[in-house]
Scaffold this motif. Sequence first.
Motif, PDB file in Angstrom:
ATOM      1  N   THR A 116       0.970  -1.219   0.053  1.00 41.20           N
ATOM      2  CA  THR A 116      -0.086  -0.043  -0.014  1.00 41.20           C
ATOM      3  C   THR A 116       0.782   1.251   0.270  1.00 41.20           C
ATOM      4  N   GLU A 117       0.224   2.418  -0.143  1.00 44.12           N
ATOM      5  CA  GLU A 117       1.122   3.652  -0.259  1.00 44.12           C
ATOM      6  C   GLU A 117       0.328   4.680   0.772  1.00 44.12           C
ATOM      7  N   VAL A 118       1.397   5.168   1.752  1.00 38.65           N
ATOM      8  CA  VAL A 118       0.968   5.806   3.163  1.00 38.65           C
ATOM      9  C   VAL A 118       1.679   7.277   3.059  1.00 38.65           C
ATOM     10  N   PRO A 119       1.019   8.345   3.324  1.00 39.76           N
ATOM     11  CA  PRO A 119       1.694   9.505   3.273  1.00 39.76           C
ATOM     12  C   PRO A 119       2.698   9.524   4.457  1.00 39.76           C
ATOM     13  N   LEU A 120       3.840  10.456   4.043  1.00 42.27           N
ATOM     14  CA  LEU A 120       4.919  10.142   5.052  1.00 42.27           C
ATOM     15  C   LEU A 120       4.446  10.843   6.009  1.00 42.27           C
ATOM     16  N   GLY A 121       3.740  11.846   6.414  1.00 47.47           N
ATOM     17  CA  GLY A 121       3.351  12.536   7.638  1.00 47.47           C
ATOM     18  C   GLY A 121       2.603  11.773   8.586  1.00 47.47           C
ATOM     19  N   GLU A 122       1.986  10.752   7.698  1.00 49.60           N
ATOM     20  CA  GLU A 122       0.933  10.051   8.667  1.00 49.60           C
ATOM     21  C   GLU A 122       1.985   8.729   9.247  1.00 49.60           C
ATOM     22  N   LEU A 123       3.240   8.442   8.628  1.00 46.12           N
ATOM     23  CA  LEU A 123       4.055   7.447   8.942  1.00 46.12           C
ATOM     24  C   LEU A 123       4.863   8.207  10.125  1.00 46.12           C
ATOM     25  N   ASN A 124       5.230   9.504  10.108  1.00 48.12           N
ATOM     26  CA  ASN A 124       5.749  10.114  11.075  1.00 48.12           C
ATOM     27  C   ASN A 124       4.852  10.254  12.239  1.00 48.12           C
ATOM     28  N   LYS A 125       3.500  10.397  12.323  1.00 45.90           N
ATOM     29  CA  LYS A 125       2.728  10.241  13.468  1.00 45.90           C
ATOM     30  C   LYS A 125       2.802   8.893  13.971  1.00 45.90           C
ATOM     31  N   GLY A 126       3.029   8.025  13.216  1.00 45.04           N
ATOM     32  CA  GLY A 126       2.905   6.581  13.478  1.00 45.04           C
ATOM     33  C   GLY A 126       4.063   5.917  14.290  1.00 45.04           C
ATOM     34  N   ILE A 127       5.264   6.788  13.937  1.00 47.61           N
ATOM     35  CA  ILE A 127       6.575   6.561  14.670  1.00 47.61           C
ATOM     36  C   ILE A 127       6.525   7.355  16.092  1.00 47.61           C
ATOM     37  N   VAL A 128       6.034   8.467  16.052  1.00 44.56           N
ATOM     38  CA  VAL A 128       6.302   9.237  17.322  1.00 44.56           C
ATOM     39  C   VAL A 128       5.131   8.941  18.210  1.00 44.56           C
ATOM     40  N   ILE A 129       3.779   8.771  17.877  1.00 44.66           N
ATOM     41  CA  ILE A 129       2.492   8.690  18.765  1.00 44.66           C
ATOM     42  C   ILE A 129       2.447   7.258  19.253  1.00 44.66           C
ATOM     43  N   VAL A 130       2.504   6.431  18.224  1.00 44.39           N
ATOM     44  CA  VAL A 130       2.009   5.036  18.602  1.00 44.39           C
ATOM     45  C   VAL A 130       3.485   3.944  18.733  1.00 44.39           C
TER      46      VAL A 130
END
Length: 393
Positions: A116-130
């Motif tokens: 799948t393709e995921v926006p880089l900004g969403e992955l950033n939140k996935g790293i930091v928040i969860v």
Amino acid sequence: MFKNNPLRSISIGLVALAVSGLSVAAPVITPDPPKVAAKGYILVDYLTGRTLVSHNADERLAPASLTKMMTSYVLGTEIKNGNVSPEDMVKIGPNASLYTNKDLRGSSLMFVQVNTEVPLGELNKGIVIVSGNDACIAVAEHLAGTESAFVDMMNAYAKHLGMEQSHFMNSHGLDAGEHYTTPRDMATLGTALIRDLPEEYKIYGEKSYTWDGREQFNRNALLWDKDLGADGIKTGHTNDAGYSLVSSAEKDGMRLVAVVMGTESTRSRNAENRKLLQYGFRFFETVVPYEPETVFAEERVWFGTKEQVQLGVLETVATTLPKGQVKNLKADFELTERPEAPVKKGDRYGTVHVTLNGEDIAEYPLVALHDVEEAGWFSRLIDQILLLFNNLF
């Protein structure tokens, strides 16, 4: 040859009152630091960099998901520099999926799907928040081609920041033999995130994140403590590392960064971190003893269109003190260079030594506060003759 002038003293306490408007608080007895149940810990004043409390601060320890702070720092820097954008679409490869990489099973995940393709900004939140390990690998491969190449970037940034006792082997923090850091290095990294990447740091204060219909909560429980003023930053846990937490909080104009590594439980890392922050806010304060362009001395300028140059400090200089001690601050300054034209604003001619009750606590450059142009040939000749006699006698 120029001979250093003897130290000359002024009372910074008086300067603080006259220039900064700081009030002198009643003396406060500073008790011993709290006992903290962790393998290593440190409490640092963000603005001044002063260490207020530490134990085993330079011991190499497994960082677990504190590693993601460095992954986040690299990503945030790449975004800030315009090399990538949060809107960039990232294709999720097999290394970054729970379903095709068995090493990710049972670990913290964002739950992205392979191909799948995921926006880089969403992955950033996935790293930091969860604390998504899958998101880390996806970002690493997107930015550097492979995770190992991204790890090289992480280690290069660590060296640049002065994290001399840190070495990373992956982007997420799962235990690996030569994957280590120290409490002091984590405080350095936390400070760098706040200082260098304010937009990136804002993400650390978000309490939850939802991706693909799945809501997950930030594991930093201190974010829910309204009295503490915590607004970041990162938790970590593996079997080797134990439970760790880097936190930051701001209160009454003072920001602290606290690191506890290797506690026994989630509850313990929260409680021990809270102890450090509460101790720092209760018994210390950050003060500005003098403002920019405060004049410390007026010195003779040789070969210039003016006879005197004002020397002082150009930047706001803060220091961290036990509460109630600002009145005991003093400054000694010495010249290490003779002012000779041309003089440029900011040229250094000496050092300001700040002391508290006779103990050195900081030093700052003593610089020219304005320009002095070079005089004509006749004036320079006269000064040359005067300087010759001055050196002789």
